[in-house]
Design an enzyme around this catalytic site. Structure first.
Site, PDB file in Angstrom:
ATOM      1  N   HIS A 101      67.333  40.576   8.322  1.00 12.13           N
ATOM      2  CA  HIS A 101      67.427  39.726   9.504  1.00 12.13           C
ATOM      3  C   HIS A 101      68.700  38.876   9.451  1.00 12.13           C
ATOM      4  O   HIS A 101      68.650  37.646   9.402  1.00 12.13           O
ATOM      5  CB  HIS A 101      66.210  38.820   9.603  1.00 12.13           C
ATOM      6  N   SER A 125      61.975  45.087   9.489  1.00 13.44           N
ATOM      7  CA  SER A 125      61.041  43.982   9.686  1.00 13.44           C
ATOM      8  C   SER A 125      59.600  44.496   9.667  1.00 13.44           C
ATOM      9  O   SER A 125      59.152  45.062   8.683  1.00 13.44           O
ATOM     10  CB  SER A 125      61.381  43.245  10.990  1.00 13.44           C
ATOM     11  N   GLU A 162      63.663  41.364   1.694  1.00 11.61           N
ATOM     12  CA  GLU A 162      64.251  40.394   2.620  1.00 11.61           C
ATOM     13  C   GLU A 162      63.139  39.830   3.483  1.00 11.61           C
ATOM     14  O   GLU A 162      62.016  40.336   3.478  1.00 11.61           O
ATOM     15  CB  GLU A 162      65.331  41.055   3.484  1.00 11.61           C
TER      16      GLU A 162
END
Length: 306
Positions: A276, A116, A211
Site C-alpha cells: 500500500h 491487500s 505489508e
C-alpha cells in the site's frame, strides 16, 4: 516450501478478465485502468458483477455468490489468460470457499494479480492449485491509475518477467544475512485472519513477504504475535517487509519488527517497495528466490512467469 507452477507470460492481444472479489469499485477509476490495459495491447473484459454493491453490506462488491461466480467464470474461460482484481478492501475470505476448485484446476495455469484483501486468494491459489500468483496493483487502484512506475513494473512482470527478477530496498537490513526459499505472504492482517482455517500460512522454509495499511504499531505487534504463537513463523528462512502506510511513525514500527521478528534469527529486509505505497512494485508468490538483507535485495531464481 516448494516452488509452484508458473503460468505463461502474457502476449500482445491477450484477453484479461477484471473481477471485484472484495470491495466495491469506483467506475471512473476502473475506466482509467482499462484504458491503461488497452494501451498495453491487452483485451480487458469486465465481469458482470464487477461494479455491483451489496444491498445491505455496502463494503462488499455484490453478493458473495456473485463475486465468486465472476471469478469462476473468468478463470474457466479458455480465452482468458489472466484475471486482474479491480481492488482490495474486504470480502475475498467470504467468497473463497464458494469456488469450485476442481473446475479452476482443470482450467489450467493462468495469471492472478491483486493485493491487500486479495491475500486470501493468493493463499488459496497456492494451497489448492499449486500456482504462482502476482501480488501487484489493483486494476482500478489509485496507484495503478496514476503512477507510471507501478504500471511499468507490472507490465514488465506480465510481458517480460526476466527483466524484473531483482527488487532492491532503500534501507539497511533490520537483521543482516542471506536466505533462500520460496516466496509467500501478503497483507499481515489477512494472513493472521487465516490462522485456524485450512488456508493458514505455513512459512517453514519460505521467504515471507509482509505489508499492511492502517494498523497502529501495537496492532502490528498483535498480528505478528498471533502468527508467532500459532507457530506460523516456525522455520521461516527470511522475511521481507513492504510498505506500512498509515501505520504510525516508522521508527515505532521498526522497534516492533526488531522485537517480534529479530528473535527468529533470520535475515529481515525492510522497505522492499510493495503493498500500500506509492509506486508499488509487483512481487510473485511461489517462486524460489534469495533474500540478501545485507545487500538490500530480493532476487528471483527464475522469472515469475514462464
Amino acid at each position: 516450501m516448494r516452488a509452484l507452477v508458473r503460468p505463461p507470460r502474457l502476449v500482445p492481444g491477450a484477453r484479461v478478465a477484471v473481477v471485484a472479489p472484495s470491495g466495491p469499485v469506483a467506475e471512473d477509476r476502473l475506466a482509467a485502468g482499462l484504458d491503461i490495459l488497452r494501451g498495453w495491447d491487452l483485451d480487458p473484459v469486465v465481469q458482470p458483477h464487477a461494479l455491483d454493491r451489496h444491498g445491505r453490506l455496502g463494503y462488499l462488491a455484490g453478493t458473495d455468490a456473485d463475486r465468486a461466480a465472476d471469478l469462476q467464470r473468468a478463470w474457466c474461460d479458455p480465452d482468458v489468460a489472466a484475471v486482474l482484481c479491480a481492488r482490495g478492501g474486504y470480502g475475498a475470505q467470504r467468497m473463497v470457499d464458494l469456488l469450485d476448485w476442481e473446475a479452476l484446476r482443470a482450467a489450467g495455469p493462468k495469471v492472478l494479480v491483486g493485493f491487500s484483501d486479495v491475500t486470501a486468494l493468493h493463499r488459496a491459489f497456492a494451497a489448492r492449485l499449486g500456482l504462482v500468483t502476482l501480488y501487484g496493483p489493483a486494476a482500478a487502484g489509485v496507484d495503478f491509475v496514476k503512477n507510471t512506475r507501478t504500471q511499468e513494473h507490472l507490465r514488465a512482470t506480465l510481458f517480460a518477467p526476466e527483466t524484473v527478477r531483482t527488487i532492491a530496498s532503500g534501507r539497511p537490513a533490520l537483521v543482516p544475512g542471506r536466505a533462500r526459499g520460496v516466496t509467500l505472504g501478503g497483507c499481515l492482517s489477512l494472513l493472521a485472519a487465516d490462522v485456524g482455517t485450512p488456508l493458514a500460512p505455513v512459512a517453514r522454509g519460505g521467504l515471507l513477504l509482509l505489508e499492511d495499511v492502517g494498523e497502529a504499531p501495537y496492532r502490528v505487534d498483535r498480528l505478528l504475535t498471533q502468527l508467532v504463537r500459532a507457530g506460523r513463523l516456525d522455520g521461516v528462512a527470511g522475511i521481507g517487509l513492504g510498505s506500512w502506510a498509515d501505520c504510525g511513525p516508522y521508527e515505532e514500527l521498526r522497534a516492533v519488527f526488531a522485537d517480534r521478528l529479530g528473535p527468529l534469527g533470520v535475515p529481515v529486509l525492510e522497505e522492499i517497495g510493495f503493498g500500500h505505497c506509492d509506486a508499488a512494485l509487483t512481487v510473485p508468490f511461489g517462486v524460489p528466490a534469495e533474500l540478501d538483507a545485507t545487500a538490500g535485495t530480493l532476487t528471483l531464481d527464475e522469472p515469475a512467469l514462464r
